[in-house]
Design a protein around this motif. Structure first.
Motif, short mmCIF file in Angstrom:
data_model
loop_
_atom_site.label_atom_id
_atom_site.label_comp_id
_atom_site.label_asym_id
_atom_site.label_seq_id
_atom_site.Cartn_x
_atom_site.Cartn_y
_atom_site.Cartn_z
N PHE A 173 0.83 -1.20 0.00
CA PHE A 173 0.00 0.00 0.00
C PHE A 173 0.87 1.26 0.00
N ILE A 174 1.92 1.23 0.79
CA ILE A 174 2.81 2.40 0.87
C ILE A 174 3.51 2.64 -0.46
N SER A 175 3.84 1.57 -1.17
CA SER A 175 4.57 1.72 -2.43
C SER A 175 3.77 2.47 -3.48
N PHE A 176 2.45 2.47 -3.34
CA PHE A 176 1.64 3.22 -4.30
C PHE A 176 1.85 4.72 -4.14
N GLY A 177 2.22 5.16 -2.96
CA GLY A 177 2.45 6.58 -2.75
C GLY A 177 3.84 7.05 -3.14
N ASP A 178 4.84 6.13 -3.04
CA ASP A 178 6.20 6.56 -3.37
C ASP A 178 6.84 5.77 -4.50
N GLY A 179 6.08 4.84 -5.12
CA GLY A 179 6.61 4.10 -6.26
C GLY A 179 6.67 4.94 -7.52
N ARG A 180 7.44 4.48 -8.50
CA ARG A 180 7.62 5.25 -9.74
C ARG A 180 7.50 4.36 -10.96
N LEU A 181 7.05 4.98 -12.05
CA LEU A 181 6.97 4.33 -13.34
C LEU A 181 7.46 5.32 -14.39
N PHE A 182 8.44 4.93 -15.18
CA PHE A 182 9.07 5.84 -16.16
C PHE A 182 9.64 7.08 -15.49
N GLY A 183 10.09 6.93 -14.24
CA GLY A 183 10.69 8.04 -13.52
C GLY A 183 9.71 8.97 -12.85
N LEU A 184 8.41 8.73 -13.03
CA LEU A 184 7.39 9.59 -12.44
C LEU A 184 6.67 8.86 -11.32
N PRO A 185 6.41 9.56 -10.20
CA PRO A 185 5.67 8.93 -9.10
C PRO A 185 4.26 8.51 -9.54
N TYR A 186 3.76 7.43 -8.96
CA TYR A 186 2.43 6.95 -9.31
C TYR A 186 1.34 8.03 -9.14
N PRO A 187 1.37 8.85 -8.06
CA PRO A 187 0.33 9.88 -7.92
C PRO A 187 0.32 10.87 -9.09
N VAL A 188 1.49 11.17 -9.65
CA VAL A 188 1.55 12.08 -10.80
C VAL A 188 0.88 11.44 -12.01
N LEU A 189 1.10 10.14 -12.20
CA LEU A 189 0.46 9.44 -13.32
C LEU A 189 -1.05 9.38 -13.12
N VAL A 190 -1.49 9.22 -11.87
CA VAL A 190 -2.93 9.18 -11.59
C VAL A 190 -3.57 10.53 -11.89
N VAL A 191 -2.93 11.62 -11.48
CA VAL A 191 -3.52 12.94 -11.75
C VAL A 191 -3.52 13.24 -13.24
N ALA A 192 -2.50 12.78 -13.96
CA ALA A 192 -2.49 12.95 -15.41
C ALA A 192 -3.66 12.20 -16.05
N ALA A 193 -3.93 10.99 -15.55
CA ALA A 193 -5.07 10.22 -16.05
C ALA A 193 -6.39 10.92 -15.74
N CYS A 194 -6.47 11.54 -14.57
CA CYS A 194 -7.69 12.28 -14.20
C CYS A 194 -7.94 13.44 -15.15
N PHE A 195 -6.90 14.19 -15.46
CA PHE A 195 -7.06 15.32 -16.39
C PHE A 195 -7.48 14.82 -17.77
N LEU A 196 -6.92 13.72 -18.20
CA LEU A 196 -7.28 13.16 -19.50
C LEU A 196 -8.74 12.70 -19.51
N VAL A 197 -9.13 11.95 -18.50
CA VAL A 197 -10.49 11.40 -18.45
C VAL A 197 -11.53 12.52 -18.34
N PHE A 198 -11.32 13.47 -17.44
CA PHE A 198 -12.32 14.51 -17.25
C PHE A 198 -12.28 15.55 -18.37
N GLY A 199 -11.14 15.66 -19.05
CA GLY A 199 -11.11 16.51 -20.24
C GLY A 199 -11.99 15.94 -21.34
N VAL A 200 -11.89 14.63 -21.54
CA VAL A 200 -12.75 13.97 -22.52
C VAL A 200 -14.21 14.04 -22.08
N LEU A 201 -14.45 13.80 -20.79
CA LEU A 201 -15.81 13.82 -20.26
C LEU A 201 -16.46 15.19 -20.45
#
Length: 339
Positions: A173-201
């Motif tokens: 559970f903790i790793s979701f807050g400080d883990g990284r993918l492609f050098g970016l923290p998971y929370p940053v990827l989640v917020v990017a997905a939110c902007f994409l989804v709600f932009g389309v919506l």
């Protein structure tokens, strides 16, 4: 009474035609500058800060900046929908705290990440739907309804946690807050997905068009066949769901559920939305503008931290930004009515 010859009339028409084109071109340019004023201002601010504030443009700081605005960015996406429908939600800070505490308690007792995340998200969805019912069907003013919910949910967070932080020891559970993918923290990827989804919506679905319609004129939207009350409940349900997700991510980042976390969070989110061009009078919103508003809020706070500005002055600056955002919204509304 003198009359113009056909040749003179053609000459006069030729003189007027470019003038009309020039006027149209000026209006188009003025409208573009008005719409892009905040992105241009932020780009200029970013360049100036890069040269004047030490370590601002470093990779570590930029990633840290994006991480610091992750929760605000997520909730701003749904707050944009609320404001666009001529409503708002003051309970988001309390919902973040309660969902984080509830998720931590469930995780502590069951060691099930699925149950912890599901419980937190369900709680957020119920809080949001409750706000929607109060506002849409019981006709309670949005200010009073969400203010009451803010106090009750914050109280619940303190009650279920007995006023103490609830620690999280589950490494997954903790790793979701400080883990990284492609050098970016998971929370940053989640917020990017939110902007994409709600932009389309917002821009490419009936849901988004109807949201703007009820914000522009609820009575006209109702006459057009839009089920205004049900749509408002869905908007607030989404608000609660995404806010709860932000609370769970925050709990994973700080490795505990804190009942006193995210105090004043709702004001930062509303400020970011209004700075991004979302009208407090409803009917107008742009996802790109909200992104810029979120970045402005985060950048100002980031710079103040880099410059070691006292926390008391940071509160003063945040209040100033909120006031500036509201005044900017009023100026834009006045300019729109004049044009």
């Amino acid at each position: 009474m003198s009359s113009l010859s056909p040749a003179q009339a053609d000459d006069e028409s030729a003189v007027k035609q470019p003038t009309l084109k020039q006027s149209t071109g000026m209006k188009t340019t003025q409208h573009w500058l008005q719409e892009q004023s905040m992105p241009l201002a932020y780009a200029l601010l970013f360049v100036v800060l890069s040269f004047t504030v030490e370590n601002f443009f470093s990779t570590t700081n930029i990633v840290g900046l994006m991480l610091s605005v992750a929760q605000i960015g997520m909730v701003a996406c749904t707050m944009m929908m609320c404001l666009a429908s001529r409503d708002f939600d003051l309970s988001v800070g309390s919902t973040i705290a309660f969902s984080g505490v509830l998720g931590a308690i469930i995780l502590e007792r069951t060691q099930s990440i699925t149950l912890a995340v599901g419980g937190g998200l369900l709680a957020g969805a119920l809080i949001g739907a409750g706000n929607g019912v109060l506002i849409a069907y019981l006709r309670v003013n949005a200010l009073i309804a969400t203010l009451a919910t803010m106090l009750m949910v914050r109280g619940l967070a303190f009650i279920v946690s007995k006023g103490q932080a609830v620690g999280i020891s589950n490494e997954t559970f903790i790793s979701f807050g400080d883990g990284r993918l492609f050098g970016l923290p998971y929370p940053v990827l989640v917020v990017a997905a939110c902007f994409l989804v709600f932009g389309v919506l917002l821009n490419h679905t009936v849901f988004g068009r109807n949201t703007l319609a009820i914000g522009g004129n609820p009575d006209a939207a109702r006459l057009a066949g839009i089920r205004v009350e049900r749509l408002r409940i869905w908007i607030f349900l989404l608000q609660g769901l995404v806010t709860a997700l932000a609370g769970l991510i925050l709990a994973s980042r700080i490795t505990s559920g804190q009942p006193n976390s995210a105090q004043g969070f709702e004001l930062d989110v509303i400020s970011a939305c209004v700075l991004g061009g979302v009208s407090l009078q409803g009917g107008k919103a742009r996802i790109s503008g909200v992104l810029v508003g979120v970045l402005i809020m985060g950048t100002v706070e980031n710079v103040m931290n880099l410059l070691d500005v006292d926390a008391f002055y940071q509160y003063l600056m945040r209040g100033f930004i909120l006031l500036a955002a509201v005044l900017l919204d009023q100026l834009k509304s006045h300019a729109t009515r004049k044009s």
